[in-house]
Motif scaffolding. Sequence first.
Motif, PDB file in Angstrom:
ATOM      1  N   LEU A 328      58.370  17.354 -32.972  1.00  0.00           N
ATOM      2  CA  LEU A 328      58.231  15.904 -32.938  1.00  0.00           C
ATOM      3  C   LEU A 328      58.621  15.301 -34.293  1.00  0.00           C
ATOM      4  O   LEU A 328      59.373  14.334 -34.372  1.00  0.00           O
ATOM      5  N   VAL A 329      58.107  15.893 -35.350  1.00  0.00           N
ATOM      6  CA  VAL A 329      58.439  15.413 -36.694  1.00  0.00           C
ATOM      7  C   VAL A 329      59.924  15.638 -36.973  1.00  0.00           C
ATOM      8  O   VAL A 329      60.630  14.769 -37.488  1.00  0.00           O
ATOM      9  N   GLY A 331      62.345  15.796 -34.801  1.00  0.00           N
ATOM     10  CA  GLY A 331      63.147  14.868 -34.016  1.00  0.00           C
ATOM     11  C   GLY A 331      63.130  13.464 -34.589  1.00  0.00           C
ATOM     12  O   GLY A 331      64.058  12.690 -34.401  1.00  0.00           O
ATOM     13  N   MET A 332      62.085  13.128 -35.293  1.00  0.00           N
ATOM     14  CA  MET A 332      61.995  11.819 -35.924  1.00  0.00           C
ATOM     15  C   MET A 332      62.923  11.755 -37.135  1.00  0.00           C
ATOM     16  O   MET A 332      63.584  10.761 -37.384  1.00  0.00           O
ATOM     17  N   LEU A 333      62.977  12.876 -37.873  1.00  0.00           N
ATOM     18  CA  LEU A 333      63.738  12.885 -39.122  1.00  0.00           C
ATOM     19  C   LEU A 333      65.221  13.170 -38.897  1.00  0.00           C
ATOM     20  O   LEU A 333      66.083  12.542 -39.501  1.00  0.00           O
ATOM     21  N   LEU A 334      65.496  14.138 -38.030  1.00  0.00           N
ATOM     22  CA  LEU A 334      66.866  14.599 -37.870  1.00  0.00           C
ATOM     23  C   LEU A 334      67.415  14.143 -36.527  1.00  0.00           C
ATOM     24  O   LEU A 334      66.679  14.016 -35.565  1.00  0.00           O
ATOM     25  N   ASP A 335      68.733  13.943 -36.450  1.00  0.00           N
ATOM     26  CA  ASP A 335      69.335  13.702 -35.149  1.00  0.00           C
ATOM     27  C   ASP A 335      69.336  15.009 -34.372  1.00  0.00           C
ATOM     28  O   ASP A 335      69.206  16.094 -34.950  1.00  0.00           O
ATOM     29  N   VAL A 336      69.479  14.892 -33.064  1.00  0.00           N
ATOM     30  CA  VAL A 336      69.294  16.053 -32.200  1.00  0.00           C
ATOM     31  C   VAL A 336      70.305  17.173 -32.494  1.00  0.00           C
ATOM     32  O   VAL A 336      69.974  18.349 -32.437  1.00  0.00           O
ATOM     33  N   PHE A 337      71.531  16.806 -32.856  1.00  0.00           N
ATOM     34  CA  PHE A 337      72.556  17.836 -33.089  1.00  0.00           C
ATOM     35  C   PHE A 337      72.214  18.695 -34.307  1.00  0.00           C
ATOM     36  O   PHE A 337      72.257  19.920 -34.257  1.00  0.00           O
ATOM     37  N   SER A 338      71.867  18.035 -35.405  1.00  0.00           N
ATOM     38  CA  SER A 338      71.511  18.786 -36.609  1.00  0.00           C
ATOM     39  C   SER A 338      70.273  19.620 -36.366  1.00  0.00           C
ATOM     40  O   SER A 338      70.205  20.779 -36.799  1.00  0.00           O
ATOM     41  N   MET A 369      62.682  16.333 -28.850  1.00  0.00           N
ATOM     42  CA  MET A 369      63.686  15.553 -29.567  1.00  0.00           C
ATOM     43  C   MET A 369      63.806  14.153 -28.962  1.00  0.00           C
ATOM     44  O   MET A 369      63.955  13.161 -29.665  1.00  0.00           O
ATOM     45  N   GLN A 370      63.727  14.113 -27.636  1.00  0.00           N
ATOM     46  CA  GLN A 370      63.863  12.846 -26.933  1.00  0.00           C
ATOM     47  C   GLN A 370      62.787  11.864 -27.377  1.00  0.00           C
ATOM     48  O   GLN A 370      63.052  10.685 -27.586  1.00  0.00           O
ATOM     49  N   ILE A 371      61.563  12.351 -27.545  1.00  0.00           N
ATOM     50  CA  ILE A 371      60.485  11.477 -28.014  1.00  0.00           C
ATOM     51  C   ILE A 371      60.686  11.139 -29.486  1.00  0.00           C
ATOM     52  O   ILE A 371      60.419  10.031 -29.927  1.00  0.00           O
ATOM     53  N   GLY A 372      61.176  12.125 -30.247  1.00  0.00           N
ATOM     54  CA  GLY A 372      61.388  11.905 -31.675  1.00  0.00           C
ATOM     55  C   GLY A 372      62.292  10.722 -31.960  1.00  0.00           C
ATOM     56  O   GLY A 372      62.178  10.070 -32.992  1.00  0.00           O
ATOM     57  N   TYR A 373      63.186  10.411 -31.015  1.00  0.00           N
ATOM     58  CA  TYR A 373      64.120   9.298 -31.200  1.00  0.00           C
ATOM     59  C   TYR A 373      63.412   7.972 -31.427  1.00  0.00           C
ATOM     60  O   TYR A 373      63.948   7.070 -32.057  1.00  0.00           O
ATOM     61  N   PHE A 374      62.210   7.827 -30.842  1.00  0.00           N
ATOM     62  CA  PHE A 374      61.533   6.540 -31.049  1.00  0.00           C
ATOM     63  C   PHE A 374      60.138   6.744 -31.658  1.00  0.00           C
ATOM     64  O   PHE A 374      59.245   5.917 -31.488  1.00  0.00           O
ATOM     65  N   THR A 375      59.932   7.896 -32.353  1.00  0.00           N
ATOM     66  CA  THR A 375      58.654   8.116 -33.013  1.00  0.00           C
ATOM     67  C   THR A 375      58.628   7.364 -34.336  1.00  0.00           C
ATOM     68  O   THR A 375      59.507   7.551 -35.166  1.00  0.00           O
ATOM     69  N   PRO A 376      57.659   6.477 -34.539  1.00  0.00           N
ATOM     70  CA  PRO A 376      57.558   5.792 -35.815  1.00  0.00           C
ATOM     71  C   PRO A 376      57.175   6.764 -36.928  1.00  0.00           C
ATOM     72  O   PRO A 376      56.570   7.792 -36.614  1.00  0.00           O
ATOM     73  N   PRO A 377      57.481   6.520 -38.168  1.00  0.00           N
ATOM     74  CA  PRO A 377      58.109   5.289 -38.639  1.00  0.00           C
ATOM     75  C   PRO A 377      59.639   5.319 -38.672  1.00  0.00           C
ATOM     76  O   PRO A 377      60.234   4.265 -38.857  1.00  0.00           O
ATOM     77  N   VAL A 378      60.286   6.470 -38.487  1.00  0.00           N
ATOM     78  CA  VAL A 378      61.732   6.452 -38.736  1.00  0.00           C
ATOM     79  C   VAL A 378      62.586   6.877 -37.540  1.00  0.00           C
ATOM     80  O   VAL A 378      63.745   7.190 -37.696  1.00  0.00           O
ATOM     81  N   GLY A 379      62.025   6.894 -36.324  1.00  0.00           N
ATOM     82  CA  GLY A 379      62.847   7.219 -35.154  1.00  0.00           C
ATOM     83  C   GLY A 379      64.030   6.267 -35.030  1.00  0.00           C
ATOM     84  O   GLY A 379      63.857   5.053 -35.122  1.00  0.00           O
ATOM     85  N   MET A 380      65.210   6.828 -34.828  1.00  0.00           N
ATOM     86  CA  MET A 380      66.450   6.050 -34.913  1.00  0.00           C
ATOM     87  C   MET A 380      66.508   4.903 -33.907  1.00  0.00           C
ATOM     88  O   MET A 380      66.964   3.808 -34.226  1.00  0.00           O
ATOM     89  N   ASN A 381      66.034   5.143 -32.675  1.00  0.00           N
ATOM     90  CA  ASN A 381      66.175   4.120 -31.638  1.00  0.00           C
ATOM     91  C   ASN A 381      65.339   2.878 -31.921  1.00  0.00           C
ATOM     92  O   ASN A 381      65.662   1.797 -31.442  1.00  0.00           O
ATOM     93  N   LEU A 382      64.278   3.021 -32.712  1.00  0.00           N
ATOM     94  CA  LEU A 382      63.498   1.851 -33.112  1.00  0.00           C
ATOM     95  C   LEU A 382      64.384   0.902 -33.917  1.00  0.00           C
ATOM     96  O   LEU A 382      64.317  -0.319 -33.757  1.00  0.00           O
ATOM     97  N   PHE A 383      65.232   1.487 -34.762  1.00  0.00           N
ATOM     98  CA  PHE A 383      66.075   0.655 -35.613  1.00  0.00           C
ATOM     99  C   PHE A 383      67.220   0.045 -34.818  1.00  0.00           C
ATOM    100  O   PHE A 383      67.588  -1.109 -35.008  1.00  0.00           O
TER     101      PHE A 383
END
Lengths: 426, 180
Positions: A328-329, A331-338, A369-383
């Motif tokens: 989860l952490v 996925g929040m920090l890194l994009d799924v490919f990396s 990873m899918q959840i990590g995309y919008f996990t605060p504070p830095v999930g990419m999809n939030l931005f």
Amino acid sequence: MSVLLLIVLIVVLAALGAPLFALIAAIAYLALRAAEVESTVLAVEFFRLAEMPVLIAIPLFTMAGYLLSESKAPQRLVRLTEALLGWMHGGLAIVSVLACAVFTAFTGASGVTIVAIGALLYPALKHARYPERFSLGLITTSGSLGLLFAPSVPLILYGIVAQQLGTDPPVSIDDLFLAGILPGLLMLGALSIYGMTQAPPKQHDLPWNPREALSALWDARWELPLPVFVLGGVYGGFFAASEAAAVTALYVLVVTVLVRREIALAALPRLLREATMLVGAILLILGVSLGLTYVLIDAGVPEQLFQWISTHIDNKWTFLLLLNLFLLVLGMLLDVFSAIVIMVPILVPVALSYGIHPVHLGIVFLANMQIGYFTPPVGMNLFIASYRFNTPVTTLTRASVPFFLILMACVLLITYWPSLSLALID
Amino acid sequence: MKSVLAAIARGLDRLETGVLALLALTLVLLAAAQILARWVGQSPDWLGWPVIGWLLGWTRWIGPWVDPFLRALVLWVGMLGALAAARDDRHINLDVLQRGLQGWKLRVARAAAYGFAALVSALLAQASWGLVALERESGTVLFEGVPMWWSQLVLPVGFAILALRFALRALVLPTQATAS
């Protein structure tokens, strides 16, 4: 001391925005130097990219996805799902979930879904008087939904990386395509039910209109065969994943450029360049991480890691729980490919030692990873959603909380119920 | 003089995009053609039929060379895509911190991040050159008539250009087009 200094330096460079491939390559290079191995090994490992028969699926599906998202296919997809499902209670919420999942499966969770599909659905949800916060949360969350469905590129990449490790039981892309179905449907179902509970009371979102349904079907006639190629082809055993990719890419190219003419011939080079930029970025981190994997396995890191973990954690369920938190952490920090190219070579051997099926691990990995995309504070999809809908990130974060909890429950279910992933594969 | 240089730069950009698009299209068409050829190969009597045989005759040309060629092409497309991504600042990174920077702080961050990327790319170019040299000596072939090292040349050349490009990106601020 000097090792510590190097670690600090790498972290600082990462924070300053250095490309990840360069960071991975630098670590592998330094480790090789320390082990007094020729740095040519990095190039040898990198060139193994040209020896992977399934790798071709990545550029082909990526190109198809870019062409589709530049055409009017997103509008037709939304129109079709609205016409077919909009009449139900909570219909528009279900439409959003479904349309986003289909679109993400074809284009990857690169944020395009929020921009292309979310932008169409958000006004519709608002018009049907769904609560504002629910609508925002739904769109932000759905931006990464569909990662588990074929032909999502992260699913393919996981397969490619795991295959390199020569696991027993082996990992095939076709198996992953099958394994993702039920867990993916679980997530869609859970969000749809939640959507029904949040829909404005005693009101159907759109009246059922058989003529509109037929006309929307006709409108989407060229896109409708696409799921058949991919799902029918691979699931039915007619195509391997890489063949389905070739057929899909050619078909999409012909339809968008020659039949529908929604993409001008003159715009094609620029668009293909856009798609290959993503392919290049993925291949570069994949190539250098093959070098890093060589170094790590040569140094016996997975075994050491397993030994260290197994002295603290003796059963596989605790391991899986901690894995979920870690992913989860990540996925929040890194994009799924990396995240895949860096972590999978280390995680798969450890998970195997705990008796976890590598295909199941892949589904757990991607679900997190899918959840990590919008996990605060830095999930990419939030931005991305904040930028697209001109809404503060804090508002979106609050709006996403119920969705986060629902999907987290799904992830736990997927984690602790392996047959959900493995039921469809032999 | 400046406008001549700008024109040359624009021309090179177009050439790069053109070559990239051409290779990408080749990848799609050849991969699809290979599948068709395999189907035809499974029921070769089609080739004996009058019109269909003439239409499908070209599939005989799809031989064992296609597989290794396609796999090498994936690498070439990827390397050219990586070059394009470097020009547009589109390589995968953790951009959380850089996003908030402006002015001289952004300049310093970019100089460090992309200067580092340039250095690493140069090291990778050197390592790849070692691979090409090894392969030239061993004389393995990609497919009949084409030595393996031809396909590997894309690595040292690609990484060398990548190093130059990152070095340039280290000195400039992102343009409006790439920032959005």
